[in-house]
Design a protein around this motif. Sequence first.
Motif, PDB file in Angstrom:
ATOM      1  N   SER A 114       0.848  -1.201   0.000  1.00 52.11           N
ATOM      2  CA  SER A 114       0.000   0.000   0.000  1.00 52.11           C
ATOM      3  C   SER A 114       0.879   1.244   0.000  1.00 52.11           C
ATOM      4  O   SER A 114       1.882   1.301   0.711  1.00 52.11           O
ATOM      5  CB  SER A 114      -0.904   0.027   1.238  1.00 52.11           C
ATOM      6  OG  SER A 114      -1.729  -1.113   1.297  1.00 52.11           O
ATOM      7  N   THR A 115       0.470   2.232  -0.778  1.00 50.77           N
ATOM      8  CA  THR A 115       1.214   3.494  -0.759  1.00 50.77           C
ATOM      9  C   THR A 115       0.818   4.299   0.473  1.00 50.77           C
ATOM     10  O   THR A 115      -0.236   4.064   1.080  1.00 50.77           O
ATOM     11  CB  THR A 115       0.910   4.331  -2.013  1.00 50.77           C
ATOM     12  OG1 THR A 115      -0.468   4.739  -1.972  1.00 50.77           O
ATOM     13  CG2 THR A 115       1.194   3.540  -3.272  1.00 50.77           C
ATOM     14  N   LEU A 116       1.666   5.250   0.818  1.00 48.16           N
ATOM     15  CA  LEU A 116       1.366   6.134   1.940  1.00 48.16           C
ATOM     16  C   LEU A 116       0.066   6.897   1.684  1.00 48.16           C
ATOM     17  O   LEU A 116      -0.735   7.099   2.601  1.00 48.16           O
ATOM     18  CB  LEU A 116       2.531   7.097   2.169  1.00 48.16           C
ATOM     19  CG  LEU A 116       2.448   8.034   3.368  1.00 48.16           C
ATOM     20  CD1 LEU A 116       2.275   7.263   4.665  1.00 48.16           C
ATOM     21  CD2 LEU A 116       3.698   8.916   3.434  1.00 48.16           C
ATOM     22  N   GLU A 117      -0.145   7.301   0.452  1.00 47.05           N
ATOM     23  CA  GLU A 117      -1.370   8.023   0.098  1.00 47.05           C
ATOM     24  C   GLU A 117      -2.603   7.147   0.305  1.00 47.05           C
ATOM     25  O   GLU A 117      -3.634   7.617   0.807  1.00 47.05           O
ATOM     26  CB  GLU A 117      -1.304   8.494  -1.366  1.00 47.05           C
ATOM     27  CG  GLU A 117      -0.292   9.599  -1.626  1.00 47.05           C
ATOM     28  CD  GLU A 117       1.149   9.089  -1.660  1.00 47.05           C
ATOM     29  OE1 GLU A 117       1.367   7.858  -1.731  1.00 47.05           O
ATOM     30  OE2 GLU A 117       2.076   9.938  -1.598  1.00 47.05           O
ATOM     31  N   GLN A 118      -2.521   5.866  -0.069  1.00 51.30           N
ATOM     32  CA  GLN A 118      -3.649   4.952   0.119  1.00 51.30           C
ATOM     33  C   GLN A 118      -3.954   4.751   1.597  1.00 51.30           C
ATOM     34  O   GLN A 118      -5.125   4.743   2.015  1.00 51.30           O
ATOM     35  CB  GLN A 118      -3.332   3.608  -0.541  1.00 51.30           C
ATOM     36  CG  GLN A 118      -3.353   3.637  -2.056  1.00 51.30           C
ATOM     37  CD  GLN A 118      -2.816   2.349  -2.667  1.00 51.30           C
ATOM     38  OE1 GLN A 118      -2.018   1.629  -2.051  1.00 51.30           O
ATOM     39  NE2 GLN A 118      -3.243   2.057  -3.893  1.00 51.30           N
ATOM     40  N   ILE A 119      -2.916   4.598   2.401  1.00 53.26           N
ATOM     41  CA  ILE A 119      -3.107   4.388   3.834  1.00 53.26           C
ATOM     42  C   ILE A 119      -3.776   5.598   4.466  1.00 53.26           C
ATOM     43  O   ILE A 119      -4.754   5.470   5.216  1.00 53.26           O
ATOM     44  CB  ILE A 119      -1.752   4.090   4.509  1.00 53.26           C
ATOM     45  CG1 ILE A 119      -1.254   2.707   4.091  1.00 53.26           C
ATOM     46  CG2 ILE A 119      -1.871   4.190   6.031  1.00 53.26           C
ATOM     47  CD1 ILE A 119       0.170   2.399   4.505  1.00 53.26           C
ATOM     48  N   ASN A 120      -3.280   6.792   4.162  1.00 53.40           N
ATOM     49  CA  ASN A 120      -3.865   8.003   4.739  1.00 53.40           C
ATOM     50  C   ASN A 120      -5.292   8.226   4.249  1.00 53.40           C
ATOM     51  O   ASN A 120      -6.156   8.697   5.003  1.00 53.40           O
ATOM     52  CB  ASN A 120      -2.989   9.211   4.413  1.00 53.40           C
ATOM     53  CG  ASN A 120      -1.723   9.252   5.258  1.00 53.40           C
ATOM     54  OD1 ASN A 120      -1.728   8.832   6.410  1.00 53.40           O
ATOM     55  ND2 ASN A 120      -0.644   9.760   4.696  1.00 53.40           N
ATOM     56  N   SER A 121      -5.562   7.872   3.001  1.00 54.29           N
ATOM     57  CA  SER A 121      -6.922   8.007   2.468  1.00 54.29           C
ATOM     58  C   SER A 121      -7.874   7.050   3.181  1.00 54.29           C
ATOM     59  O   SER A 121      -9.002   7.425   3.539  1.00 54.29           O
ATOM     60  CB  SER A 121      -6.922   7.722   0.966  1.00 54.29           C
ATOM     61  OG  SER A 121      -8.229   7.758   0.441  1.00 54.29           O
ATOM     62  N   ASN A 122      -7.421   5.814   3.418  1.00 47.20           N
ATOM     63  CA  ASN A 122      -8.267   4.826   4.094  1.00 47.20           C
ATOM     64  C   ASN A 122      -8.565   5.216   5.538  1.00 47.20           C
ATOM     65  O   ASN A 122      -9.610   4.852   6.082  1.00 47.20           O
ATOM     66  CB  ASN A 122      -7.605   3.453   4.050  1.00 47.20           C
ATOM     67  CG  ASN A 122      -7.598   2.848   2.655  1.00 47.20           C
ATOM     68  OD1 ASN A 122      -8.375   3.264   1.788  1.00 47.20           O
ATOM     69  ND2 ASN A 122      -6.722   1.885   2.420  1.00 47.20           N
TER      70      ASN A 122
END
Length: 426
Positions: free
Chosen positions: A378-386
């Motif tokens: 998972s990208t950092l952007e995906q984690i923060n979005s989730n």
Amino acid sequence: MIKSKVSLLVQLEKRPIVIWGARMTGMGFLRFSLANSLNIVRFIDSDLALQNKLVNDVLVSSPDVLATMKKEYENLAIVIAVSLKESEIISMLMDMGFSAHDYILYSDYCESFYTIDIMGSCNLKCPSCAHSIDGDKTPIGRMSLKNLEKVVDKIIGENEIVTHVSLYSWGEPFLHKNLPEIISYLHVNGIAVALSSNLSIDSDELLGNVIRQSPEYLKVSLSGYYPDTYEKTHTGGNIDLVKSNMYRLRYYLDKFKSKTFVDVNYHLYNDNNGLNLEKMRMLCEELKFSLSTTYSLVMPLERCLDYLDGIHDPQTEKLNSMLLVNIEEGLEASSMYRSKICPFKENQININWDLKVPVCCTVFNLDGITVSDNYLESTLEQINSNKNSAKICGKCIKYGLPAYNMGLNQQKWKEIASTKISLDHQ
């Protein structure tokens, strides 16, 4: 938007620098500063346990000295290097007459603070810890050294500045046989290391090998000096073994000339804050360790939410009755600092031993709170979005639990605690 490393260095070049925050975030920034030839002249911290101590040869002082230092040092820069409580510190600086030109938020240049829980288990079952919950079936295990290296490499690749990593959350890192190698890998990559341990570990060799690596910070978690008190709240531990290991720590610190900062973190309950606390304070003075106190809480978050929702689990009820400041009192004490912004969610990435990523460090049961099933995929952007879609966060903020978990408005907590008579004894 996160600002660049270059702009940070340009702002700080040739300026005398005070780091506000002498624990792990500040220690990490000190490591970064030394690597980039910045001029650090002092640590500042409001915690009495840290004041007048040396952190990697830099003195820690009270905020009271800042007015004098501003006159003494031309163009003084204050770097606020904390993972939590930034707004409180900014308010204090404004009250002292400082302006926005005088301080820099380290978080503006470092998007995320990382915790890697390298162990998914603990050798104790403390009542205020998730590992004590009856019937819990959360998977347990340890992160392999290979996966740890992959995680660290990914962290570095996704962030321009990474100064420190904490190797604990709910697990006991000293149960990991590769702990010295893990510390070494982080140091090779210029990253400072924080550890927390109950120190009820019967492994002198591992203790020596860890201190030989000189991790920047070691928090020793305990809750008593005498066995009958300690073993109620650090259940399954042996305080005599802990105290023996504290002496071993002092020996290895001196032998290896290690600069590891040892902070004995004393958990306050209603029966351990008198004689037991005083005896532990004397031991820490003898060993030249810092001793800080913290109010034990109803944890983890899921248990706290159940309690506030009216689900009266006997274990939680018993825990609440043991607290020096119970949950109702703690919520009231911190109520004026309630906010819709949660630092636990906003600036922290917590990676479990099995590579799952929970929404924050206060949760434990992975059902419904996992924002990535595999950090490496998972990208950092995906984690923060989730994180933004985690339903548990709305309820947490509704009850004011971020402020409660941070222990905001400490003066009020102390006032509540002072009205209660300690029940401790030998």
